[in-house]
Design an enzyme around this catalytic site. Structure first.
Site, PDB file in Angstrom:
ATOM      1  N   ASP A   1      74.790  49.604   6.489  1.00 13.60           N
ATOM      2  CA  ASP A   1      75.212  50.993   6.284  1.00 13.60           C
ATOM      3  C   ASP A   1      74.450  51.618   5.112  1.00 13.60           C
ATOM      4  O   ASP A   1      74.097  50.915   4.160  1.00 13.60           O
ATOM      5  CB  ASP A   1      76.728  51.010   6.022  1.00 13.60           C
ATOM      6  CG  ASP A   1      77.314  52.405   6.177  1.00 13.60           C
ATOM      7  OD1 ASP A   1      76.626  53.292   6.712  1.00 13.60           O
ATOM      8  OD2 ASP A   1      78.473  52.598   5.754  1.00 13.60           O
TER       9      ASP A   1
ATOM     10  N   ASN B   1      78.301  55.817  17.494  1.00 15.32           N
ATOM     11  CA  ASN B   1      76.991  56.373  17.097  1.00 15.32           C
ATOM     12  C   ASN B   1      76.355  57.236  18.192  1.00 15.32           C
ATOM     13  O   ASN B   1      75.473  58.044  17.921  1.00 15.32           O
ATOM     14  CB  ASN B   1      76.005  55.262  16.692  1.00 15.32           C
ATOM     15  CG  ASN B   1      76.319  54.620  15.360  1.00 15.32           C
ATOM     16  OD1 ASN B   1      75.941  53.485  15.103  1.00 15.32           O
ATOM     17  ND2 ASN B   1      77.022  55.335  14.471  1.00 15.32           N
TER      18      ASN B   1
ATOM     19  N   ARG C   1      85.223  49.407   4.588  1.00 14.19           N
ATOM     20  CA  ARG C   1      85.864  49.579   5.903  1.00 14.19           C
ATOM     21  C   ARG C   1      85.294  48.570   6.884  1.00 14.19           C
ATOM     22  O   ARG C   1      84.171  48.095   6.715  1.00 14.19           O
ATOM     23  CB  ARG C   1      85.524  50.977   6.471  1.00 14.19           C
ATOM     24  CG  ARG C   1      86.234  52.121   5.879  1.00 14.19           C
ATOM     25  CD  ARG C   1      85.980  53.364   6.742  1.00 14.19           C
ATOM     26  NE  ARG C   1      84.602  53.839   6.665  1.00 14.19           N
ATOM     27  CZ  ARG C   1      84.126  54.665   5.743  1.00 14.19           C
ATOM     28  NH1 ARG C   1      84.926  55.111   4.805  1.00 14.19           N
ATOM     29  NH2 ARG C   1      82.860  55.041   5.749  1.00 14.19           N
TER      30      ARG C   1
HETATM   31  C1  FPP Z   1      73.920  53.048   9.277  1.00 15.24           C
HETATM   32  O1  FPP Z   1      73.461  53.946   8.332  1.00 15.24           O
HETATM   33  C2  FPP Z   1      72.853  52.548  10.134  1.00 15.24           C
HETATM   34  C3  FPP Z   1      72.772  52.753  11.483  1.00 15.24           C
HETATM   35  C4  FPP Z   1      73.743  53.535  12.242  1.00 15.24           C
HETATM   36  C5  FPP Z   1      71.659  52.201  12.264  1.00 15.24           C
HETATM   37  C6  FPP Z   1      71.133  50.864  11.843  1.00 15.24           C
HETATM   38  C7  FPP Z   1      69.757  50.769  12.310  1.00 15.24           C
HETATM   39  C8  FPP Z   1      68.743  50.183  11.638  1.00 15.24           C
HETATM   40  C9  FPP Z   1      68.940  49.431  10.392  1.00 15.24           C
HETATM   41  C10 FPP Z   1      67.377  50.344  12.135  1.00 15.24           C
HETATM   42  C11 FPP Z   1      66.801  49.547  13.201  1.00 15.24           C
HETATM   43  C12 FPP Z   1      67.591  48.621  14.007  1.00 15.24           C
HETATM   44  C13 FPP Z   1      67.012  47.739  14.843  1.00 15.24           C
HETATM   45  C14 FPP Z   1      67.874  46.693  15.473  1.00 15.24           C
HETATM   46  C15 FPP Z   1      65.571  47.727  15.097  1.00 15.24           C
HETATM   47  P1  FPP Z   1      74.010  55.441   8.412  1.00 15.24           P
HETATM   48  O2  FPP Z   1      73.039  56.237   9.199  1.00 15.24           O
HETATM   49  O3  FPP Z   1      75.399  55.429   8.927  1.00 15.24           O
HETATM   50  O4  FPP Z   1      73.971  55.827   6.892  1.00 15.24           O
HETATM   51  P2  FPP Z   1      74.911  56.866   6.128  1.00 15.24           P
HETATM   52  O5  FPP Z   1      76.310  56.332   6.259  1.00 15.24           O
HETATM   53  O6  FPP Z   1      74.392  56.807   4.725  1.00 15.24           O
HETATM   54  O7  FPP Z   1      74.705  58.201   6.789  1.00 15.24           O
END
Ligand code: FPP
Length: 257
Positions: free
Chosen positions: A30, A78, A204
């Site tokens: 996250d 998502n 969480r």
């Molecule tokens: C959460 O950060 C992250 C995600 C929803 C996506 C995770 C994906 C990757 C790490 C990239 C690539 C994955 C693969 C398997 C190649 P957020 O966007 O919720 O962050 P925030 O809470 O700060 O907005």
């Protein structure tokens, strides 16, 4: 930027007791969006910078002797993000799988998925299948990507499948037990996580592995996912090894360690 520090990394690694390494670590990655904001970049750039920490955490887990690593890469919820961000994440998944599969295979990594992968775009499904076929005989570590996954989605499927079998006379109510439930979740075959890590300072669970984490140790860090490095995984394992896992027993009932 949270620079890797080789001496801290080595120091922490040396503190790990190889006899008590968690068998299964699950990670909620996250903070990509907040990292991007802090760096004046787009959210998509945040996700691009989330790939290197995946390499680091996988390498560190393998070096420490962890057998199962499960990453929450894309939740059922998502899908509701802006289309451009969802498309970019799917493209990143395809490109990363294509570029990393050799390295995964060379390092004995078996790739696996949980979640509603049928809902992923065709290109993702094709690339995932190729990578899973290619690495299926590997047994050093199992890397599970949770994709279009949520624990409630999985539990709902499991309940429906059991209810249908009871209705059609294939299953007796008394045969429903914890083992049968585990067998009908998409995590079947994976041991329950010993340690659950969440980055970015959020405390969480967010619909991740609700059944499976019944006795997992939880470890939270303020580090944003793009800044997560090997040293952070080693720190989590060292902290885990200082916890006393009682599984509902008293301290006196535990086997001497
Ligand atoms: C959460 O950060 C992250 C995600 C929803 C996506 C995770 C994906 C990757 C790490 C990239 C690539 C994955 C693969 C398997 C190649 P957020 O966007 O919720 O962050 P925030 O809470 O700060 O907005």
């Amino acid at each position: 930027m949270n620079k890797p520090n080789p001496s801290i990394e080595q120091e922490l690694r040396a503190q790990i007791d190889p006899a008590r390494v968690p068998v299964h670590i699950a990670v909620t990655m996250d903070g990509n969006g907040r990292w991007a904001e802090q760096h004046g970049e787009t959210r998509i750039a945040g996700h691009l910078n989330g790939v290197q920490p995946i390499r680091e955490v996988l390498t560190a887990a393998t070096e420490a002797g962890v057998k199962f690593l499960t990453l929450y890469a894309f939740s059922t919820e998502n899908w509701n993000r802006p289309k451009a961000e969802v498309d970019a994440l799917m493209e990143l998944l395809v490109k990363t799988l294509a570029s990393e599969v050799d390295e995964l295979d060379r390092n004995g990594v078996r790739l696996h998925t949980i979640g509603d992968t049928d809902s992923l775009p065709t290109g993702c499904r094709t690339e995932l299948k190729k990578a899973m076929d290619r690495t299926k005989a590997n047994d050093r570590i199992t890397l599970t990507l949770a994709l279009s996954y949520s624990a409630r989605w999985d539990i709902l499927r499991m309940v429906r499948s059991i209810a249908t079998d009871i209705r059609d006379g294939r299953l007796d109510t008394h045969a429903v037990n914890e083992a049968l439930i585990a067998e009908r979740l998409s995590t079947r075959g994976l041991p329950d996580p010993d340690l659950l890590i969440r980055t970015s300072g959020e405390h969480r669970i967010s619909n991740f592995l609700l059944w499976e984490i019944a006795y997992a140790e939880l470890w939270f860090t303020p580090v944003l996912w793009p800044d997560f490095r090997k040293q952070h995984l080693f720190q989590a394992i060292v902290d885990y090894q200082q916890r006393e896992r009682r599984f509902g027993l008293t301290r006196d009932q535990l086997p001497a360690s």
